[in-house]
Design a protein around this motif. Structure first.
Motif, PDB file in Angstrom:
ATOM      1  N   ILE A 145       5.638   6.366 -18.540  1.00 29.21           N
ATOM      2  CA  ILE A 145       4.768   5.219 -18.263  1.00 29.21           C
ATOM      3  C   ILE A 145       3.413   5.441 -18.941  1.00 29.21           C
ATOM      4  CG2 ILE A 145       3.617   3.850 -16.485  1.00 29.21           C
ATOM      5  CD1 ILE A 145       5.851   4.608 -14.578  1.00 29.21           C
ATOM      6  N   PRO A 146       2.969   4.536 -19.806  1.00 33.78           N
ATOM      7  CA  PRO A 146       1.696   4.719 -20.522  1.00 33.78           C
ATOM      8  C   PRO A 146       0.497   4.780 -19.576  1.00 33.78           C
ATOM      9  CG  PRO A 146       3.022   2.967 -21.521  1.00 33.78           C
ATOM     10  CD  PRO A 146       3.662   3.301 -20.201  1.00 33.78           C
ATOM     11  N   THR A 147      -0.490   5.559 -19.968  1.00 34.04           N
ATOM     12  CA  THR A 147      -1.714   5.677 -19.166  1.00 34.04           C
ATOM     13  C   THR A 147      -2.392   4.328 -18.987  1.00 34.04           C
ATOM     14  OG1 THR A 147      -2.065   7.942 -19.963  1.00 34.04           O
ATOM     15  CG2 THR A 147      -3.978   6.784 -19.061  1.00 34.04           C
ATOM     16  N   ALA A 148      -2.344   3.490 -20.024  1.00 33.43           N
ATOM     17  CA  ALA A 148      -2.991   2.179 -19.961  1.00 33.43           C
ATOM     18  C   ALA A 148      -2.405   1.316 -18.844  1.00 33.43           C
ATOM     19  CB  ALA A 148      -2.855   1.457 -21.303  1.00 33.43           C
ATOM     20  N   ASP A 149      -1.113   1.487 -18.552  1.00 33.77           N
ATOM     21  CA  ASP A 149      -0.485   0.703 -17.489  1.00 33.77           C
ATOM     22  C   ASP A 149      -1.065   1.078 -16.121  1.00 33.77           C
ATOM     23  OD1 ASP A 149       1.008  -0.357 -19.479  1.00 33.77           O
ATOM     24  OD2 ASP A 149       2.948   0.397 -18.785  1.00 33.77           O
ATOM     25  N   PHE A 150      -1.327   2.364 -15.909  1.00 34.65           N
ATOM     26  CA  PHE A 150      -1.932   2.810 -14.657  1.00 34.65           C
ATOM     27  C   PHE A 150      -3.346   2.243 -14.527  1.00 34.65           C
ATOM     28  CE2 PHE A 150       1.343   6.033 -15.234  1.00 34.65           C
ATOM     29  CZ  PHE A 150       1.837   6.180 -13.953  1.00 34.65           C
ATOM     30  N   SER A 151      -4.087   2.266 -15.620  1.00 33.23           N
ATOM     31  CA  SER A 151      -5.460   1.761 -15.594  1.00 33.23           C
ATOM     32  C   SER A 151      -5.483   0.275 -15.247  1.00 33.23           C
ATOM     33  CB  SER A 151      -6.118   1.995 -16.960  1.00 33.23           C
ATOM     34  OG  SER A 151      -7.460   1.530 -16.952  1.00 33.23           O
ATOM     35  N   ARG A 152      -4.595  -0.504 -15.867  1.00 29.43           N
ATOM     36  CA  ARG A 152      -4.546  -1.941 -15.581  1.00 29.43           C
ATOM     37  C   ARG A 152      -4.139  -2.206 -14.134  1.00 29.43           C
ATOM     38  NH1 ARG A 152      -2.544  -2.292 -20.999  1.00 29.43           N
ATOM     39  NH2 ARG A 152      -0.406  -2.042 -20.237  1.00 29.43           N
ATOM     40  N   ALA A 153      -3.222  -1.386 -13.614  1.00 29.35           N
ATOM     41  CA  ALA A 153      -2.776  -1.565 -12.233  1.00 29.35           C
ATOM     42  C   ALA A 153      -3.924  -1.370 -11.257  1.00 29.35           C
ATOM     43  CB  ALA A 153      -1.635  -0.598 -11.921  1.00 29.35           C
ATOM     44  N   MET A 154      -4.759  -0.360 -11.514  1.00 32.56           N
ATOM     45  CA  MET A 154      -5.901  -0.114 -10.637  1.00 32.56           C
ATOM     46  C   MET A 154      -6.933  -1.231 -10.741  1.00 32.56           C
ATOM     47  SD  MET A 154      -5.389   2.455  -8.824  1.00 32.56           S
ATOM     48  CE  MET A 154      -4.676   4.085  -8.641  1.00 32.56           C
ATOM     49  N   GLU A 155      -7.126  -1.770 -11.947  1.00 28.55           N
ATOM     50  CA  GLU A 155      -8.090  -2.849 -12.129  1.00 28.55           C
ATOM     51  C   GLU A 155      -7.684  -4.103 -11.367  1.00 28.55           C
ATOM     52  OE1 GLU A 155      -8.305  -3.340 -16.309  1.00 28.55           O
ATOM     53  OE2 GLU A 155      -9.466  -1.510 -16.671  1.00 28.55           O
ATOM     54  N   LYS A 156      -6.384  -4.296 -11.158  1.00 31.37           N
ATOM     55  CA  LYS A 156      -5.897  -5.480 -10.437  1.00 31.37           C
ATOM     56  C   LYS A 156      -6.161  -5.397  -8.938  1.00 31.37           C
ATOM     57  CE  LYS A 156      -2.135  -6.584 -13.658  1.00 31.37           C
ATOM     58  NZ  LYS A 156      -0.656  -6.705 -13.824  1.00 31.37           N
ATOM     59  N   LEU A 157      -6.483  -4.212  -8.435  1.00 27.83           N
ATOM     60  CA  LEU A 157      -6.667  -4.054  -6.995  1.00 27.83           C
ATOM     61  C   LEU A 157      -7.792  -4.935  -6.479  1.00 27.83           C
ATOM     62  CD1 LEU A 157      -5.744  -2.600  -4.468  1.00 27.83           C
ATOM     63  CD2 LEU A 157      -7.294  -0.728  -5.008  1.00 27.83           C
ATOM     64  N   GLY A 158      -8.897  -5.033  -7.227  1.00 28.71           N
ATOM     65  CA  GLY A 158     -10.014  -5.875  -6.807  1.00 28.71           C
ATOM     66  C   GLY A 158      -9.627  -7.343  -6.763  1.00 28.71           C
ATOM     67  N   ASP A 159      -8.889  -7.809  -7.783  1.00 34.62           N
ATOM     68  CA  ASP A 159      -8.448  -9.210  -7.806  1.00 34.62           C
ATOM     69  C   ASP A 159      -7.529  -9.511  -6.634  1.00 34.62           C
ATOM     70  OD1 ASP A 159      -9.856  -9.605 -10.148  1.00 34.62           O
ATOM     71  OD2 ASP A 159      -8.136  -9.144 -11.435  1.00 34.62           O
ATOM     72  N   ARG A 160      -6.652  -8.576  -6.325  1.00 31.81           N
ATOM     73  CA  ARG A 160      -5.727  -8.794  -5.210  1.00 31.81           C
ATOM     74  C   ARG A 160      -6.466  -8.815  -3.872  1.00 31.81           C
ATOM     75  NH1 ARG A 160      -0.163  -7.843  -5.870  1.00 31.81           N
ATOM     76  NH2 ARG A 160       0.444  -7.820  -8.062  1.00 31.81           N
ATOM     77  N   ALA A 161      -7.494  -7.998  -3.762  1.00 35.92           N
ATOM     78  CA  ALA A 161      -8.289  -8.013  -2.534  1.00 35.92           C
ATOM     79  C   ALA A 161      -8.969  -9.362  -2.352  1.00 35.92           C
ATOM     80  CB  ALA A 161      -9.318  -6.890  -2.571  1.00 35.92           C
ATOM     81  N   SER A 162      -9.486  -9.941  -3.432  1.00 34.64           N
ATOM     82  CA  SER A 162     -10.135 -11.255  -3.358  1.00 34.64           C
ATOM     83  C   SER A 162      -9.140 -12.328  -2.940  1.00 34.64           C
ATOM     84  CB  SER A 162     -10.737 -11.616  -4.727  1.00 34.64           C
ATOM     85  OG  SER A 162     -11.764 -10.720  -5.087  1.00 34.64           O
ATOM     86  N   ARG A 163      -7.945 -12.275  -3.498  1.00 38.80           N
ATOM     87  CA  ARG A 163      -6.932 -13.280  -3.164  1.00 38.80           C
ATOM     88  C   ARG A 163      -6.493 -13.146  -1.703  1.00 38.80           C
ATOM     89  NH1 ARG A 163      -2.614 -12.618  -7.860  1.00 38.80           N
ATOM     90  NH2 ARG A 163      -1.575 -14.331  -6.746  1.00 38.80           N
ATOM     91  N   CYS A 164      -6.464 -11.918  -1.208  1.00 39.57           N
ATOM     92  CA  CYS A 164      -6.102 -11.696   0.195  1.00 39.57           C
ATOM     93  C   CYS A 164      -7.124 -12.344   1.114  1.00 39.57           C
ATOM     94  CB  CYS A 164      -5.986 -10.200   0.476  1.00 39.57           C
ATOM     95  SG  CYS A 164      -5.615  -9.795   2.192  1.00 39.57           S
TER      96      CYS A 164
END
Length: 307
Positions: free
Chosen positions: A279-298
């Motif tokens: 799994i590329p490192t960039a995929d992990f970085s993008r996954a973590m960046e989505k956490l803030g967006d998901r918190a807002s949607r929640c």
């Protein structure tokens, strides 16, 4: 005609027993086999008997059925949809005698309905659980705002079963075929009984720690406490869409494993380990960046599940 009359009497009997149209049809298949009426015919007579019809004879028809969107036709279509929420337009046509094209316009334009597949959710959330999700999401957003490197520094993790065989999804099974080729067939398989539990932790740069639970071990509070004492990013219960392992890592890993057969637990563990490394490192970085967006949607959904 005698056979049809007998089956109509059977349908009315099932209506008296408060059997649904589906239950009635299934019972009639067992009773009459290949001679059973069509599903649409059974549903039509079931609907009429449920509405108070007493006669078993066919009604006299004069001319073609109405092909216009009258108030009566709209009410008839609405009644069928209310009774059979999964019914298709073709079956509505057979139940009401209204042409399919008119049925489609009534459903779309007059009733304002559209057919959607059910969305599966992990749990029926209570008010307290939704409030806890909102509280957690606000904490995440506060940390993201106040600590610029928060998403780069946090560690998250969870556990999931990895199977010796996990069936492919319908999309994975899709095939390119010729214009006149028949629809491909695929046997329906179940997940295998041979499985191993993976516990994994990662941050925005990749996998930090992984381990496979020994067969026979019980993953209880004490077991997990020993693991979480080393690696921890808390998230509320029943919240896979707020947990990076659930919305990113496990789905990505499982998609790579679907459709493959493994003979032993050791083989599963070897393949899973290699897939995690790939799994590329960039995929992990993008996954973590989505956490803030998901918190807002929640928070916007008041703690309920979101798309």
């Amino acid at each position: 005609m005698e056979k049809n009359l007998e089956q109509r009497i059977t349908i009315k009997f099932c209506v008296k027993l408060e059997k649904s149209a589906t239950e009635t049809f299934q019972m009639m298949i067992k009773a009459y086999g290949e001679l059973v009426m069509s599903r649409a015919t059974v549903f039509r007579w079931h609907s009429q008997f449920s509405s108070g019809r007493e006669s078993f004879d066919d009604e006299q028809r004069c001319g073609r059925p109405s092909t216009t969107k009258t108030d009566e036709n709209i009410a008839r279509v609405s009644a069928v949809l209310n009774e059979h929420r999964n019914v298709g337009c073709r079956l509505v046509e057979e139940l009401t005698g209204i042409p399919k094209t008119v049925v489609q316009r009534i459903i779309r334009e007059d009733l304002g309905k559209r057919k959607l597949c059910a969305r599966f959710v992990p749990h029926a959330l209570t008010t307290e659980q939704r409030q806890r999700r909102v509280s957690h999401a606000k904490d995440v957003l506060q940390m993201v705002t106040n600590t610029p490197n928060f998403l780069k520094n946090i560690i998250t993790g969870d556990e999931s079963w990895c199977f010796a065989y996990d069936p492919e999804t319908k999309r994975q099974s899709a095939q390119w075929v010729g214009k006149n080729s028949p629809r491909p067939k695929k046997l329906r398989f179940q997940k295998s009984k041979i499985k191993t539990m993976l516990i994994v932790f990662f941050d925005s740069q990749g996998i930090i720690h992984k381990e496979f639970v020994l067969p026979g071990s019980t993953v209880n509070a004490e077991f997990y406490k020993n693991v979480l004492d080393r690696f921890l990013l808390d998230h509320p219960p029943y919240s896979p869409n707020l947990s990076p392992p659930d919305y990113f890592l496990f789905p990505k890993l499982k998609m790579e494993l679907k459709g493959q057969h493994f003979s032993t637990i050791e083989t599963i563990q070897e393949v899973v380990t290699q897939k995690l490394k790939n799994i590329p490192t960039a995929d992990f970085s993008r996954a973590m960046e989505k956490l803030g967006d998901r918190a807002s949607r929640c928070i916007e959904c008041n703690g309920d599940y979101f798309e």
